[in-house]
Design a protein around this motif. Sequence first.
Motif, PDB file in Angstrom:
ATOM      1  N   THR A 184      -1.197  10.267  -7.087  1.00 42.58           N
ATOM      2  CA  THR A 184      -0.834   9.643  -8.323  1.00 42.58           C
ATOM      3  C   THR A 184       0.002   8.290  -7.901  1.00 42.58           C
ATOM      4  O   THR A 184       0.095   8.763  -6.765  1.00 42.58           O
ATOM      5  N   HIS A 185       0.208   7.548  -8.492  1.00 40.09           N
ATOM      6  CA  HIS A 185       0.634   6.494  -8.215  1.00 40.09           C
ATOM      7  C   HIS A 185       2.240   6.729  -7.833  1.00 40.09           C
ATOM      8  O   HIS A 185       3.046   7.962  -7.914  1.00 40.09           O
ATOM      9  N   ALA A 186       2.518   5.510  -6.257  1.00 40.92           N
ATOM     10  CA  ALA A 186       4.558   6.503  -5.855  1.00 40.92           C
ATOM     11  C   ALA A 186       4.841   6.112  -6.880  1.00 40.92           C
ATOM     12  O   ALA A 186       6.226   6.282  -6.757  1.00 40.92           O
ATOM     13  N   GLU A 187       5.141   5.277  -7.659  1.00 38.61           N
ATOM     14  CA  GLU A 187       6.403   5.247  -8.545  1.00 38.61           C
ATOM     15  C   GLU A 187       6.069   6.115  -9.797  1.00 38.61           C
ATOM     16  O   GLU A 187       7.226   5.955 -10.357  1.00 38.61           O
TER      17      GLU A 187
ATOM     18  N   VAL B 198      -0.691   6.956   0.855  1.00 33.52           N
ATOM     19  CA  VAL B 198      -2.231   6.818   1.070  1.00 33.52           C
ATOM     20  C   VAL B 198      -2.029   4.878   0.978  1.00 33.52           C
ATOM     21  O   VAL B 198      -1.797   4.597  -0.482  1.00 33.52           O
ATOM     22  N   ARG B 199      -1.529   3.816   2.307  1.00 35.84           N
ATOM     23  CA  ARG B 199      -1.174   2.950   2.042  1.00 35.84           C
ATOM     24  C   ARG B 199      -2.480   2.010   0.758  1.00 35.84           C
ATOM     25  O   ARG B 199      -3.608   2.256   1.891  1.00 35.84           O
ATOM     26  N   ALA B 200      -1.871   1.284   0.714  1.00 27.71           N
ATOM     27  CA  ALA B 200      -2.725  -0.076  -0.502  1.00 27.71           C
ATOM     28  C   ALA B 200      -4.196   1.068  -0.928  1.00 27.71           C
ATOM     29  O   ALA B 200      -5.056   0.564  -0.499  1.00 27.71           O
ATOM     30  N   ALA B 201      -3.923   2.146  -1.732  1.00 24.08           N
ATOM     31  CA  ALA B 201      -4.683   3.119  -1.830  1.00 24.08           C
ATOM     32  C   ALA B 201      -5.867   1.990  -3.066  1.00 24.08           C
ATOM     33  O   ALA B 201      -6.850   2.228  -4.055  1.00 24.08           O
ATOM     34  N   GLU B 202      -5.136   2.157  -4.286  1.00 22.79           N
ATOM     35  CA  GLU B 202      -5.662   0.791  -5.592  1.00 22.79           C
ATOM     36  C   GLU B 202      -5.227  -0.230  -6.001  1.00 22.79           C
ATOM     37  O   GLU B 202      -3.571  -1.271  -5.024  1.00 22.79           O
ATOM     38  N   PHE B 203      -6.186  -0.983  -6.476  1.00 20.10           N
ATOM     39  CA  PHE B 203      -5.429  -2.535  -6.846  1.00 20.10           C
ATOM     40  C   PHE B 203      -5.334  -2.389  -8.531  1.00 20.10           C
ATOM     41  O   PHE B 203      -6.345  -1.517  -9.420  1.00 20.10           O
ATOM     42  N   ARG B 204      -3.940  -2.377  -8.566  1.00 19.04           N
ATOM     43  CA  ARG B 204      -3.728  -1.939  -9.755  1.00 19.04           C
ATOM     44  C   ARG B 204      -2.693  -3.409 -10.644  1.00 19.04           C
ATOM     45  O   ARG B 204      -2.196  -3.965  -9.759  1.00 19.04           O
ATOM     46  N   ASP B 205      -2.740  -3.804 -11.760  1.00 18.20           N
ATOM     47  CA  ASP B 205      -1.708  -4.793 -11.723  1.00 18.20           C
ATOM     48  C   ASP B 205      -1.472  -6.078 -10.923  1.00 18.20           C
ATOM     49  O   ASP B 205      -0.411  -6.779 -10.748  1.00 18.20           O
ATOM     50  N   GLY B 206      -2.182  -6.600 -10.780  1.00 21.97           N
ATOM     51  CA  GLY B 206      -2.626  -7.999  -9.765  1.00 21.97           C
ATOM     52  C   GLY B 206      -2.469  -7.539  -7.872  1.00 21.97           C
ATOM     53  O   GLY B 206      -2.466  -8.253  -7.382  1.00 21.97           O
ATOM     54  N   ARG B 207      -2.346  -6.308  -8.019  1.00 19.96           N
ATOM     55  CA  ARG B 207      -2.023  -6.505  -6.208  1.00 19.96           C
ATOM     56  C   ARG B 207      -2.614  -4.599  -5.393  1.00 19.96           C
ATOM     57  O   ARG B 207      -2.685  -4.166  -5.977  1.00 19.96           O
ATOM     58  N   TRP B 208      -2.534  -4.767  -4.951  1.00 20.03           N
ATOM     59  CA  TRP B 208      -2.582  -3.268  -3.618  1.00 20.03           C
ATOM     60  C   TRP B 208      -1.270  -2.721  -3.552  1.00 20.03           C
ATOM     61  O   TRP B 208      -0.057  -3.146  -3.755  1.00 20.03           O
ATOM     62  N   ARG B 209      -1.431  -1.410  -4.389  1.00 24.41           N
ATOM     63  CA  ARG B 209      -0.649  -1.050  -4.224  1.00 24.41           C
ATOM     64  C   ARG B 209      -0.726   1.377  -3.514  1.00 24.41           C
ATOM     65  O   ARG B 209      -2.039   1.327  -3.435  1.00 24.41           O
TER      66      ARG B 209
END
Length: 164
Positions: free
Chosen positions: A116-119, A138-149
């Motif tokens: 799940t998302h960190a937030e 999991v660092r930089a696991a997904e690209f969403r809304d213009g940046r890696w999260r």
Amino acid sequence: MVEDDLVMFRRFATEPGLIGLDWRGFRDAQAVARRFAEDGYLGADGGRLMVEVEQEHATAGFVNWLSGSYTTGSYWEIGIALLPEWRGRGIGWRAQAMLCDYLFRHTPVQRIQAATHAENTAEQKSLEKAGFQLEGVVRAAEFRDGRWRDGMLYSRLRDDPSPL
């Protein structure tokens, strides 16, 4: 799952924000019909089941699972998408716990994981209620809304107690 459920899947593919933080841009709205025609969303490598609220005879969303593997073993990765009006009502954790119990009963996997998302603190609490344990970030696991999260990885093992 029945053919009428495809209307909701098309909505998740075409309505920004409906799926919450998981929105990754517009998707092929007809892909859901092609997959349903192929195997009814019950394939060897994954599937989907509807989340229904019996008391209200209503469809709240869906759960899904997808196979993955490490060097010597396979696992399922699960997810959930609820329509906005059903979120925050205790439905999600129960649906995810029921899906895990189903997968442990009918497949030989030792591990089920969910990310799940960190937030997304609501989903983190839901996974913990469903019997999952936090494994880490999991660092930089997904690209969403213009940046890696970053993402949060949870797991439930076959021997972990079911919360149901």
